[in-house]
Write a protein that holds these residues in place. Structure first.
Motif, PDB file in Angstrom:
ATOM      1  N   LEU A  21       0.840  -1.200   0.000  1.00 39.54           N
ATOM      2  CA  LEU A  21       0.000   0.000   0.000  1.00 39.54           C
ATOM      3  C   LEU A  21       0.875   1.250   0.000  1.00 39.54           C
ATOM      4  O   LEU A  21       0.609   2.225  -0.725  1.00 39.54           O
ATOM      5  CB  LEU A  21      -0.933  -0.005   1.211  1.00 39.54           C
ATOM      6  N   GLY A  22       1.926   1.250   0.791  1.00 39.57           N
ATOM      7  CA  GLY A  22       2.838   2.401   0.834  1.00 39.57           C
ATOM      8  C   GLY A  22       3.527   2.637  -0.499  1.00 39.57           C
ATOM      9  O   GLY A  22       3.671   3.793  -0.954  1.00 39.57           O
ATOM     10  N   ILE A  23       3.961   1.534  -1.162  1.00 34.57           N
ATOM     11  CA  ILE A  23       4.604   1.649  -2.482  1.00 34.57           C
ATOM     12  C   ILE A  23       3.620   2.232  -3.489  1.00 34.57           C
ATOM     13  O   ILE A  23       3.946   3.126  -4.276  1.00 34.57           O
ATOM     14  CB  ILE A  23       5.101   0.265  -2.956  1.00 34.57           C
ATOM     15  N   ALA A  49      -5.560  -6.390  -9.518  1.00 43.60           N
ATOM     16  CA  ALA A  49      -6.261  -7.578  -9.997  1.00 43.60           C
ATOM     17  C   ALA A  49      -5.385  -8.438 -10.907  1.00 43.60           C
ATOM     18  O   ALA A  49      -5.473  -9.672 -10.869  1.00 43.60           O
ATOM     19  CB  ALA A  49      -7.531  -7.163 -10.733  1.00 43.60           C
ATOM     20  N   TYR A  50      -4.519  -7.782 -11.753  1.00 43.46           N
ATOM     21  CA  TYR A  50      -3.733  -8.535 -12.740  1.00 43.46           C
ATOM     22  C   TYR A  50      -2.263  -8.089 -12.715  1.00 43.46           C
ATOM     23  O   TYR A  50      -1.745  -7.560 -13.705  1.00 43.46           O
ATOM     24  CB  TYR A  50      -4.304  -8.321 -14.139  1.00 43.46           C
ATOM     25  N   PRO A  51      -1.571  -8.294 -11.617  1.00 47.78           N
ATOM     26  CA  PRO A  51      -0.188  -7.803 -11.536  1.00 47.78           C
ATOM     27  C   PRO A  51       0.723  -8.417 -12.599  1.00 47.78           C
ATOM     28  O   PRO A  51       1.689  -7.771 -13.040  1.00 47.78           O
ATOM     29  CB  PRO A  51       0.248  -8.209 -10.128  1.00 47.78           C
ATOM     30  N   GLU A  52       0.412  -9.648 -13.048  1.00 52.56           N
ATOM     31  CA  GLU A  52       1.263 -10.298 -14.049  1.00 52.56           C
ATOM     32  C   GLU A  52       1.303  -9.518 -15.371  1.00 52.56           C
ATOM     33  O   GLU A  52       2.271  -9.634 -16.144  1.00 52.56           O
ATOM     34  CB  GLU A  52       0.798 -11.743 -14.299  1.00 52.56           C
ATOM     35  N   ASN A  53       0.260  -8.704 -15.636  1.00 53.39           N
ATOM     36  CA  ASN A  53       0.228  -7.926 -16.878  1.00 53.39           C
ATOM     37  C   ASN A  53       1.103  -6.684 -16.814  1.00 53.39           C
ATOM     38  O   ASN A  53       1.287  -5.994 -17.837  1.00 53.39           O
ATOM     39  CB  ASN A  53      -1.206  -7.487 -17.201  1.00 53.39           C
ATOM     40  N   PHE A  54       1.645  -6.377 -15.628  1.00 60.84           N
ATOM     41  CA  PHE A  54       2.433  -5.140 -15.471  1.00 60.84           C
ATOM     42  C   PHE A  54       3.896  -5.424 -15.091  1.00 60.84           C
ATOM     43  O   PHE A  54       4.624  -4.525 -14.722  1.00 60.84           O
ATOM     44  CB  PHE A  54       1.793  -4.254 -14.399  1.00 60.84           C
ATOM     45  N   LEU A  55       4.298  -6.695 -15.208  1.00 59.72           N
ATOM     46  CA  LEU A  55       5.653  -7.053 -14.788  1.00 59.72           C
ATOM     47  C   LEU A  55       6.730  -6.329 -15.585  1.00 59.72           C
ATOM     48  O   LEU A  55       7.823  -6.064 -15.057  1.00 59.72           O
ATOM     49  CB  LEU A  55       5.857  -8.571 -14.913  1.00 59.72           C
ATOM     50  N   ASP A  56       6.435  -5.993 -16.853  1.00 60.62           N
ATOM     51  CA  ASP A  56       7.448  -5.314 -17.673  1.00 60.62           C
ATOM     52  C   ASP A  56       7.230  -3.805 -17.759  1.00 60.62           C
ATOM     53  O   ASP A  56       7.892  -3.105 -18.529  1.00 60.62           O
ATOM     54  CB  ASP A  56       7.471  -5.916 -19.080  1.00 60.62           C
ATOM     55  N   SER A  62       8.010  -3.028 -10.599  1.00 56.28           N
ATOM     56  CA  SER A  62       8.558  -3.466  -9.300  1.00 56.28           C
ATOM     57  C   SER A  62       7.436  -3.743  -8.307  1.00 56.28           C
ATOM     58  O   SER A  62       7.498  -4.701  -7.529  1.00 56.28           O
ATOM     59  CB  SER A  62       9.521  -2.415  -8.739  1.00 56.28           C
ATOM     60  N   MET A  63       6.366  -2.915  -8.362  1.00 60.55           N
ATOM     61  CA  MET A  63       5.244  -3.146  -7.446  1.00 60.55           C
ATOM     62  C   MET A  63       4.495  -4.423  -7.844  1.00 60.55           C
ATOM     63  O   MET A  63       4.082  -5.207  -6.986  1.00 60.55           O
ATOM     64  CB  MET A  63       4.290  -1.954  -7.467  1.00 60.55           C
ATOM     65  N   ALA A  64       4.334  -4.650  -9.149  1.00 53.73           N
ATOM     66  CA  ALA A  64       3.659  -5.856  -9.615  1.00 53.73           C
ATOM     67  C   ALA A  64       4.435  -7.101  -9.184  1.00 53.73           C
ATOM     68  O   ALA A  64       3.852  -8.106  -8.747  1.00 53.73           O
ATOM     69  CB  ALA A  64       3.508  -5.817 -11.135  1.00 53.73           C
ATOM     70  N   THR A  65       5.754  -7.032  -9.271  1.00 55.01           N
ATOM     71  CA  THR A  65       6.601  -8.157  -8.834  1.00 55.01           C
ATOM     72  C   THR A  65       6.407  -8.421  -7.347  1.00 55.01           C
ATOM     73  O   THR A  65       6.273  -9.567  -6.905  1.00 55.01           O
ATOM     74  CB  THR A  65       8.080  -7.844  -9.123  1.00 55.01           C
ATOM     75  N   ALA A  66       6.392  -7.348  -6.561  1.00 58.23           N
ATOM     76  CA  ALA A  66       6.209  -7.490  -5.103  1.00 58.23           C
ATOM     77  C   ALA A  66       4.854  -8.116  -4.783  1.00 58.23           C
ATOM     78  O   ALA A  66       4.728  -8.929  -3.857  1.00 58.23           O
ATOM     79  CB  ALA A  66       6.346  -6.138  -4.432  1.00 58.23           C
ATOM     80  N   ALA A  71       1.894 -12.828  -2.886  1.00 61.25           N
ATOM     81  CA  ALA A  71       0.804 -13.786  -3.052  1.00 61.25           C
ATOM     82  C   ALA A  71       1.302 -15.220  -2.961  1.00 61.25           C
ATOM     83  O   ALA A  71       0.580 -16.128  -2.531  1.00 61.25           O
ATOM     84  CB  ALA A  71       0.120 -13.550  -4.395  1.00 61.25           C
ATOM     85  N   ASN A  72       2.564 -15.443  -3.370  1.00 65.11           N
ATOM     86  CA  ASN A  72       3.124 -16.793  -3.371  1.00 65.11           C
ATOM     87  C   ASN A  72       3.958 -17.106  -2.135  1.00 65.11           C
ATOM     88  O   ASN A  72       4.473 -18.224  -2.001  1.00 65.11           O
ATOM     89  CB  ASN A  72       3.978 -17.012  -4.625  1.00 65.11           C
ATOM     90  N   ALA A  73       4.116 -16.125  -1.270  1.00 70.56           N
ATOM     91  CA  ALA A  73       4.895 -16.358  -0.043  1.00 70.56           C
ATOM     92  C   ALA A  73       4.150 -17.330   0.866  1.00 70.56           C
ATOM     93  O   ALA A  73       2.913 -17.377   0.857  1.00 70.56           O
ATOM     94  CB  ALA A  73       5.127 -15.036   0.683  1.00 70.56           C
ATOM     95  N   PRO A  74       4.889 -18.134   1.631  1.00 72.43           N
ATOM     96  CA  PRO A  74       4.214 -19.051   2.561  1.00 72.43           C
ATOM     97  C   PRO A  74       3.302 -18.268   3.495  1.00 72.43           C
ATOM     98  O   PRO A  74       3.682 -17.224   4.029  1.00 72.43           O
ATOM     99  CB  PRO A  74       5.384 -19.683   3.342  1.00 72.43           C
ATOM    100  N   LYS A  75       2.123 -18.782   3.663  1.00 71.95           N
ATOM    101  CA  LYS A  75       1.141 -18.095   4.502  1.00 71.95           C
ATOM    102  C   LYS A  75       1.557 -18.178   5.973  1.00 71.95           C
ATOM    103  O   LYS A  75       1.972 -19.233   6.455  1.00 71.95           O
ATOM    104  CB  LYS A  75      -0.232 -18.742   4.323  1.00 71.95           C
ATOM    105  N   ASP A  76       1.482 -17.048   6.650  1.00 70.08           N
ATOM    106  CA  ASP A  76       1.786 -17.050   8.085  1.00 70.08           C
ATOM    107  C   ASP A  76       0.598 -17.643   8.838  1.00 70.08           C
ATOM    108  O   ASP A  76      -0.469 -17.035   8.916  1.00 70.08           O
ATOM    109  CB  ASP A  76       2.064 -15.619   8.563  1.00 70.08           C
ATOM    110  N   GLU A  77       0.799 -18.863   9.339  1.00 69.61           N
ATOM    111  CA  GLU A  77      -0.285 -19.563  10.026  1.00 69.61           C
ATOM    112  C   GLU A  77      -0.185 -19.439  11.544  1.00 69.61           C
ATOM    113  O   GLU A  77      -0.807 -20.196  12.280  1.00 69.61           O
ATOM    114  CB  GLU A  77      -0.286 -21.033   9.612  1.00 69.61           C
TER     115      GLU A  77
END
Length: 474
Positions: A21-23, A49-56, A62-66, A71-77
């Motif tokens: 959000l800050g970025i 909604a579609y960060p993969e479309n903004f990777l380039d 950089s924000m889309a990559t983050a 989203a793929n980071a291990p979930k903190d359980e």
């Protein structure tokens, strides 16, 4: 004309209160001033909604990559603790170290905690403090029970008058040595193995893990392990007739034992604690209080295995008491025993709870129990008063005032020998870590729990056997 984009603007289109959000705010308010506010918000909604479309994209890449990495980071359980600890009652607070109170404070923040109490012999332990009582809702904490599942006291009162002991002390000592076995990992072999119905219990087929422990349980049946476990002869005094036990006023020879479920229980504790930690991830300070839901398969498995280990511990005492009762030619007037490392389903304050007593004696109204002192201090046969504030519990002994390491470093063999001589106690085995001076004053502990138990009789140790190296259970 674009006005400043706010956090609220982005939160309404799916962003969250986090680093991204800050970025997003920084990028929106420095790179898209030529767009209208609505257009900028719409763009950032699309990126969300579609960060993969903004990777380039040179600005938003950089924000889309983050976003994708997050989203793929291990979930903190990790299950959060409650911010505020539930209130609990402390008995004999002035005798209890701060470390034990700190551990109890953490236990009272667990989301499954209903109530708690700290007994006057409490000291710092592993997970729940020793002397801690914790009631939970449909959850079992393996380390709330402890490593030595079902560790218990057992007292046999004989029809032998006190004076007979001193006249035959050598015989009692000979039989005590002949019929007991101590030390971590030690057991009986071949024709010396005892038998008991507990070994035939169907619960040993609970799982391959439990089944594998059956032979170890058989070899260690009727043994006492290490640490503070003991078998001792002493004199028990009833200052008045006890109508319930039907024992007349007087002094009698008695046998007192303290031990648990040996390697069988310790292995169960370690196994299910590991499973609990994998299943219930708690913050670091509470990690050793990991619990299992009793509705889960693993929770049910532990509950069954724990109860089997408790019955096995009782069987170990039964074997020892039967051997020694026969060896000294005694008739039994009464036998009392109780677990003090266990969990029970009980009704407390009108609801069913799981009561963990880790180093605490059950003290429901009319319930008999044994609270030992040390090898030179008296122990007490007690009857519970059923105090709900204490969750129907009392102390399990005097409690340590000195760590094992501290005792070994500061107490000399001569000091220990002099104390034993002054009290007329013969000691077989035990290291300096079990010296009487390492324990709190049992009389102060009993004074702190007068509202929890009534004293029925006082037991004075005379002939004590413990592990000869002060070893701990393995």
């Amino acid at each position: 004309m674009n006005t400043m984009i706010t956090g609220t603007d982005l939160l309404t289109v799916g962003y969250q209160q986090n680093e991204i959000l800050g970025i997003a705010l920084q990028l929106a308010n420095s790179n898209f001033l030529e767009l209208s506010t609505q257009e900028t918000i719409a763009l950032f909604k699309k990126v969300k909604a579609y960060p993969e479309n903004f990777l380039d994209d040179e600005i938003l890449g950089s924000m889309a990559t983050a976003m994708i990495e997050a989203a793929n980071a291990p979930k903190d359980e990790t299950i959060p603790l409650n911010e505020k600890a539930k209130d609990y009652v402390v008995y004999g607070a002035e005798h209890i170290e701060q470390g034990a109170k700190n551990q109890m404070d953490i236990a009272m923040k667990l989301p499954v905690t209903v109530a708690g109490a700290l007994m006057p012999d409490a000291h710092q332990g592993y997970g729940l403090p020793i002397g801690g009582v914790l009631a939970t809702k449909n959850a079992i904490i393996p380390y709330g029970v402890g490593v030595d599942i079902g560790c218990r006291m057992a007292l046999s009162v004989f029809d032998i008058p006190a004076e007979h002991f001193e006249m035959n002390r050598a015989k009692y000592q000979r039989e005590l040595i002949a019929h007991t076995k101590f030390g971590a990992g030690h057991g009986f072999h071949g024709q010396y193995k005892a038998n008991h119905a507990v070994l035939d219990r169907s619960e040993f087929n609970l799982s391959p893990f439990v089944k594998h422990l059956q032979d170890k349980a058989w070899s260690q049946l009727g043994t006492s392990g290490g640490g503070n476990h003991f078998v001792e002869f002493g004199i028990i005094e009833f200052e008045q007739k006890d109508e319930i036990l039907n024992i007349e006023k007087g002094k009698y020879v008695a046998l007192l034992t303290h031990s648990g479920s040996r390697g069988f229980g310790a292995t169960i504790a370690g196994h299910y604690t590991k499973l609990a930690k994998e299943k219930t991830k708690l913050p670091r300070e509470a990690a050793n209080l990991a619990y299992l839901d009793l509705n889960s398969q693993q929770g049910q498995e532990y509950w069954i295995a724990m109860n089997l280990a408790g019955d096995y511990a009782s069987a170990c005492h039964e074997v020892i008491h039967n051997k020694l009762t026969k060896a000294v030619g005694a008739q039994l007037l009464a036998k009392v025993e109780n677990h003090h490392n266990f969990a029970w389903k009980e009704i407390w304050n009108g609801q069913e709870v799981v009561v963990h007593r880790k180093g605490a004696t059950p003290a429901g109204k009319g319930v008999m129990g044994i609270i030992p002192g040390s090898m030179t201090a008296p122990g007490f046969l007690v009857r519970g008063k059923g105090d709900e504030g204490a969750i129907n519990s009392a102390s399990h002994g005097a409690g340590r005032q000195m760590s094992r390491t501290q005792a070994i470093k500061t107490i000399t063999k001569n000091e220990m020998r002099d104390v034993l001589k002054d009290h007329g106690v013969t000691l077989i085995g035990a290291g300096k870590d079990e010296a009487p001076m390492a324990y709190k004053d049992i009389n102060l502990v009993m004074e702190s729990q007068k509202e929890l138990v009534d004293v029925v009789a006082k037991f004075t140790p005379k002939l004590v056997r413990m592990a000869d190296d002060g070893s701990r259970e393995d």
